[in-house]
Design an enzyme around this catalytic site. Structure first.
Site, PDB file in Angstrom:
ATOM      1  N   GLY A 129      33.558  27.581  -1.602  1.00  0.00           N
ATOM      2  CA  GLY A 129      32.954  26.443  -0.900  1.00  0.00           C
ATOM      3  C   GLY A 129      31.463  26.690  -0.855  1.00  0.00           C
ATOM      4  O   GLY A 129      30.965  27.364   0.046  1.00  0.00           O
ATOM      5  N   LEU A 130      30.756  26.180  -1.843  1.00  0.00           N
ATOM      6  CA  LEU A 130      29.335  26.522  -1.980  1.00  0.00           C
ATOM      7  C   LEU A 130      28.424  25.314  -1.796  1.00  0.00           C
ATOM      8  O   LEU A 130      27.434  25.148  -2.494  1.00  0.00           O
ATOM      9  CB  LEU A 130      29.089  27.199  -3.343  1.00  0.00           C
ATOM     10  CG  LEU A 130      29.868  28.505  -3.560  1.00  0.00           C
ATOM     11  CD1 LEU A 130      29.716  29.004  -4.992  1.00  0.00           C
ATOM     12  CD2 LEU A 130      29.408  29.580  -2.568  1.00  0.00           C
TER      13      LEU A 130
ATOM     14  N   VAL B 240      25.948  23.322   1.148  1.00  0.00           N
ATOM     15  CA  VAL B 240      24.804  23.891   1.874  1.00  0.00           C
ATOM     16  C   VAL B 240      25.129  25.194   2.600  1.00  0.00           C
ATOM     17  O   VAL B 240      24.423  26.200   2.456  1.00  0.00           O
ATOM     18  CB  VAL B 240      24.303  22.917   2.977  1.00  0.00           C
ATOM     19  CG1 VAL B 240      22.839  23.110   3.235  1.00  0.00           C
ATOM     20  CG2 VAL B 240      24.636  21.491   2.649  1.00  0.00           C
ATOM     21  N   MET B 241      26.190  25.176   3.399  1.00  0.00           N
ATOM     22  CA  MET B 241      26.468  26.317   4.272  1.00  0.00           C
ATOM     23  C   MET B 241      26.967  27.526   3.484  1.00  0.00           C
ATOM     24  O   MET B 241      26.499  28.643   3.673  1.00  0.00           O
ATOM     25  CB  MET B 241      27.493  25.910   5.340  1.00  0.00           C
ATOM     26  CG  MET B 241      26.965  24.962   6.388  1.00  0.00           C
ATOM     27  SD  MET B 241      25.635  25.678   7.384  1.00  0.00           S
ATOM     28  CE  MET B 241      26.528  26.864   8.400  1.00  0.00           C
TER      29      MET B 241
ATOM     30  N   VAL C 244      34.528  25.289   3.332  1.00  0.00           N
ATOM     31  CA  VAL C 244      34.706  23.928   2.817  1.00  0.00           C
ATOM     32  C   VAL C 244      34.775  22.945   3.980  1.00  0.00           C
ATOM     33  O   VAL C 244      34.752  23.327   5.148  1.00  0.00           O
ATOM     34  CB  VAL C 244      35.976  23.805   1.936  1.00  0.00           C
ATOM     35  CG1 VAL C 244      35.881  24.761   0.749  1.00  0.00           C
ATOM     36  CG2 VAL C 244      37.237  24.042   2.726  1.00  0.00           C
TER      37      VAL C 244
ATOM     38  N   SER D 254      26.942  29.332  13.893  1.00  0.00           N
ATOM     39  CA  SER D 254      25.960  28.367  14.384  1.00  0.00           C
ATOM     40  C   SER D 254      24.580  28.686  13.836  1.00  0.00           C
ATOM     41  O   SER D 254      24.259  29.831  13.579  1.00  0.00           O
ATOM     42  CB  SER D 254      25.898  28.366  15.906  1.00  0.00           C
ATOM     43  OG  SER D 254      24.870  27.472  16.333  1.00  0.00           O
TER      44      SER D 254
ATOM     45  N   LYS E 274      32.865  28.724  19.755  1.00  0.00           N
ATOM     46  CA  LYS E 274      31.911  27.892  18.997  1.00  0.00           C
ATOM     47  C   LYS E 274      31.975  26.447  19.491  1.00  0.00           C
ATOM     48  O   LYS E 274      30.954  25.770  19.615  1.00  0.00           O
ATOM     49  CB  LYS E 274      32.216  27.962  17.493  1.00  0.00           C
ATOM     50  CG  LYS E 274      31.413  26.978  16.624  1.00  0.00           C
ATOM     51  CD  LYS E 274      29.941  27.290  16.640  1.00  0.00           C
ATOM     52  CE  LYS E 274      29.005  26.397  15.857  1.00  0.00           C
ATOM     53  NZ  LYS E 274      29.422  25.308  15.043  1.00  0.00           N
TER      54      LYS E 274
ATOM     55  N   HIS F 103      30.182  26.293  22.729  1.00  0.00           N
ATOM     56  CA  HIS F 103      28.750  26.393  22.376  1.00  0.00           C
ATOM     57  C   HIS F 103      28.213  25.008  22.017  1.00  0.00           C
ATOM     58  O   HIS F 103      27.154  24.594  22.495  1.00  0.00           O
ATOM     59  CB  HIS F 103      28.581  27.369  21.199  1.00  0.00           C
ATOM     60  CG  HIS F 103      27.280  27.250  20.464  1.00  0.00           C
ATOM     61  ND1 HIS F 103      27.004  26.210  19.598  1.00  0.00           N
ATOM     62  CD2 HIS F 103      26.174  28.018  20.480  1.00  0.00           C
ATOM     63  CE1 HIS F 103      25.781  26.359  19.122  1.00  0.00           C
ATOM     64  NE2 HIS F 103      25.262  27.453  19.629  1.00  0.00           N
ATOM     65  N   ASN F 104      28.935  24.289  21.179  1.00  0.00           N
ATOM     66  CA  ASN F 104      28.484  22.955  20.782  1.00  0.00           C
ATOM     67  C   ASN F 104      28.479  21.999  21.966  1.00  0.00           C
ATOM     68  O   ASN F 104      27.599  21.143  22.068  1.00  0.00           O
ATOM     69  CB  ASN F 104      29.359  22.394  19.663  1.00  0.00           C
ATOM     70  CG  ASN F 104      29.033  23.021  18.317  1.00  0.00           C
ATOM     71  OD1 ASN F 104      28.568  24.161  18.253  1.00  0.00           O
ATOM     72  ND2 ASN F 104      29.275  22.301  17.239  1.00  0.00           N
TER      73      ASN F 104
ATOM     74  N   GLU G 263      25.485  22.621  23.836  1.00  0.00           N
ATOM     75  CA  GLU G 263      24.376  22.049  23.042  1.00  0.00           C
ATOM     76  C   GLU G 263      24.238  20.543  23.334  1.00  0.00           C
ATOM     77  O   GLU G 263      23.126  20.038  23.494  1.00  0.00           O
ATOM     78  CB  GLU G 263      24.692  22.305  21.569  1.00  0.00           C
ATOM     79  CG  GLU G 263      23.705  21.785  20.567  1.00  0.00           C
ATOM     80  CD  GLU G 263      24.219  22.036  19.129  1.00  0.00           C
ATOM     81  OE1 GLU G 263      24.638  23.167  18.811  1.00  0.00           O
ATOM     82  OE2 GLU G 263      24.227  21.085  18.333  1.00  0.00           O
TER      83      GLU G 263
ATOM     84  N   LYS H 205      29.564  14.478  15.536  1.00  0.00           N
ATOM     85  CA  LYS H 205      30.579  14.844  14.557  1.00  0.00           C
ATOM     86  C   LYS H 205      31.890  15.281  15.212  1.00  0.00           C
ATOM     87  O   LYS H 205      32.846  15.579  14.519  1.00  0.00           O
ATOM     88  CB  LYS H 205      30.048  15.947  13.636  1.00  0.00           C
ATOM     89  CG  LYS H 205      28.955  15.412  12.693  1.00  0.00           C
ATOM     90  CD  LYS H 205      28.828  16.220  11.415  1.00  0.00           C
ATOM     91  CE  LYS H 205      28.295  17.612  11.695  1.00  0.00           C
ATOM     92  NZ  LYS H 205      27.870  18.335  10.488  1.00  0.00           N
TER      93      LYS H 205
ATOM     94  N   HIS I 230      53.438  12.129  48.025  1.00  0.00           N
ATOM     95  CA  HIS I 230      53.088  13.267  47.158  1.00  0.00           C
ATOM     96  C   HIS I 230      52.863  14.561  47.942  1.00  0.00           C
ATOM     97  O   HIS I 230      52.595  15.581  47.337  1.00  0.00           O
ATOM     98  CB  HIS I 230      51.867  12.924  46.308  1.00  0.00           C
ATOM     99  CG  HIS I 230      52.150  11.870  45.280  1.00  0.00           C
ATOM    100  ND1 HIS I 230      53.166  12.013  44.350  1.00  0.00           N
ATOM    101  CD2 HIS I 230      51.580  10.669  45.049  1.00  0.00           C
ATOM    102  CE1 HIS I 230      53.189  10.929  43.583  1.00  0.00           C
ATOM    103  NE2 HIS I 230      52.240  10.089  43.995  1.00  0.00           N
TER     104      HIS I 230
END
Ligand code: NDP
Length: 476
Positions: A9-10, A12-13, A74, A128, A182, A185-186, A189, A260, A452
């Protein structure tokens, strides 16, 4: 010589991670579904280290030393499953498959379970720092077995960002722990960015300051407690002028924030675990709201702007208030995020060390910030800290800022400037600190309409009041 680690999986990342590995002296096997990507990587950067490219997955696997370590970089979701399924029959017991993509931790748990049945290690590693981080040193959050980390640790720790000689990488915990951390973390963010955006809006709409002026304010803030990557790039973005129009860049960008999905995952999981990460939730919803263009247009037409817009009596004092409110709200966002990590760790049995997470977020990642050192110190001093808010350093910071925080939220409400993250963080703080909450009334209502039951402040047991029979109370 056989390659020490492989990357399939090449885009950007993956490309940048492979280059980072090669630059650190590792021999890196390369593979990509579309071979042209592999070729271009070798053509453009082959001189940065030792690469072993393969067109076929079989040859890629065969080019690796054993136990093999294969990074899969990927597209998250189906593509990751497809690649893992192709790899498994080619591997031998003890080999390690590392998913460095943005997988949901539940998928990682599922994949780890499936591969462990083949005697393989599956490591979900959060990465990250975007493409620059991948090349120059990301923050890496690997989950999976402790055994797999014996091989991966030295590799990952050498390519990760380093802060004061400490790598921004640590074994987070078993199976999905790395991807979970992670995810949170996001989420943090998202909250951090929403708070910054609200601070900007207050200075812009409240004080009438120009973007370039506000850029200077953020630059100044970046030399104090707020020092962080996001504050630094906020100054850069606000200072930027659009080349085509000569306008401030921020004024020519459509005001609809996209996402995302990791913020949504964080909030969904927090709802399931019952962790009130209100700042992250508000930040996620604020992005959604911004995208509802039709509703916004209709409401803008239907309602006038409040008369009391602007509050420039003492701009310097207000700016200072905003800085303090931002810091206090930020402490809340991190306190909530760390609560979420603790809850996930309990629920899934991961034994995550919160201080270690603060340590590996100090560099490489998007939320890198000076005050993460303070978070680590807080957990070092008191590992069973009930909430970050009461750690002495943060308690003092919040106490020092609380009056400013109230003034800012009140002024924003009067002027009609939406501050969902500032306001909800303050509400969270007030709710935590109040000796009694109106939750007692909610329990009463639940008992009234649905039997209740409720507990009492003065006696043990569970009670129910017969609301229709002269209010007889009895133990339930
Ligand atoms: P993309 O998410 O755009 O994925 C493209 C890569 O996936 C290409 O190598 C492509 O191969 C491969 N691929 C897609 N479908 C398949 C398939 N069915 N079988 C085999 N290979 C497939 O790449 P990025 O580099 O942007 O991101 C990689 C991962 O890293 C993602 O999970 C992403 O969420 C995560 N991530 C991204 C960050 C970023 O800043 N971009 C930051 C942190 C994590 P081909 O060339 O043949 O099309």
């Amino acid at each position: 010589a056989p390659a020490q680690i492989g990357v399939t999986g090449l885009a950007v990342m993956g490309r940048n991670l492979a280059r980072n590995l090669a630059r650190h002296g590792f021999t890196v096997a390369l593979h990509n579904r579309t071979h042209a990507r592999t070729e271009s990587l070798v053509a453009e950067h082959g001189d940065e280290g030792t690469f072993v490219p393969s067109e076929r997955l079989e040859d890629f696997v065969a080019s690796l030393e054993r136990p093999r370590a294969i990074i899969v970089m990927v597209k998250a979701g189906g593509p990751t499953d497809a690649v893992v399924d192709e790899l498994v029959p080619l591997l031998d017991e003890g080999d390690i498959v590392i998913d460095c993509g943005n997988a949901h931790f539940a998928d990682t748990r599922r994949r780890e379970q499936a591969l462990s049945e083949h005697g393989l290690h599956f490591v979900g590693a959060g990465v990250s720092g975007g493409e620059v981080g991948a090349l120059e040193g990301p923050s890496i959050m690997p989950g999976g077995s402790a055994q797999s980390y014996e091989k991966l640790g030295p590799i990952f720790e050498s390519i990760a960002a380093q802060v004061d000689g400490t790598p921004c990488c640590v074994h987070v915990g078993p199976d999905g722990a790395g991807h979970f951390v992670k995810m949170v973390h996001n989420g943090i963010e998202y909250a951090d960015m929403q708070l910054i955006a609200e601070a900007y809006d207050l200075l812009r709409s409240g004080l009438g300051a120009a973007p370039a002026q506000i850029a200077d304010t953020f630059r100044e803030w970046n030399s104090g407690d707020l020092e962080s990557f996001l504050i630094e790039i906020t100054a850069d973005v606000l200072a930027h002028t659009d080349a085509a129009t000569g306008e401030a860049f921020v004024d020519v960008v459509l005001d609809q924030a996209e996402q995302k999905g990791t913020g949504r995952w964080t909030v969904q999981n927090a709802l399931e675990l019952g962790v009130p990460i209100t700042g992250i939730a508000e930040a996620t919803f604020a992005r959604s709201l911004s995208g509802h263009a039709e509703q916004r247009a209709a409401a803008a037409q239907a309602f006038a702007t409040p008369a009391e817009e602007g509050f420039a009596d003492d701009p310097q004092a207000f700016t200072d208030d905003v800085r303090k409110a931002l810091y206090a709200s930020k402490v809340v966002a991190y306190a909530q995020g760390f609560d979420h990590i603790a809850a996930g760790s309990d629920e899934y049995g991961w034994d995550v060390d919160p201080g270690a997470m603060a340590t590996i977020w100090r560099g490489g990642c998007i939320i890198r910030a000076k005050f993460l050192d303070r978070i680590r110190e807080a957990y070092d001093d008191q590992p069973d800290l009930p909430t970050l808010l009461v750690a002495p350093y943060f308690a003092a910071a919040v106490q020092d800022g609380v009056d400013s925080w109230r003034r800012v939220v009140a002024a924003a409400a009067r002027a009609g400037i939406p501050t969902p993250a500032f306001s909800s963080s303050l509400a969270y703080f007030d709710a935590l600190r109040r000796p009694r909450l109106p939750a007692a009334l909610i329990q009463g209502l639940r008992d009234n309409f649905g039997a209740h039951t409720y507990r009492r402040v003065d006696r043990d047991g569970t009670f129910h009041t017969e609301w229709s029979q002269d209010l007889v109370e009895h133990e339930a």
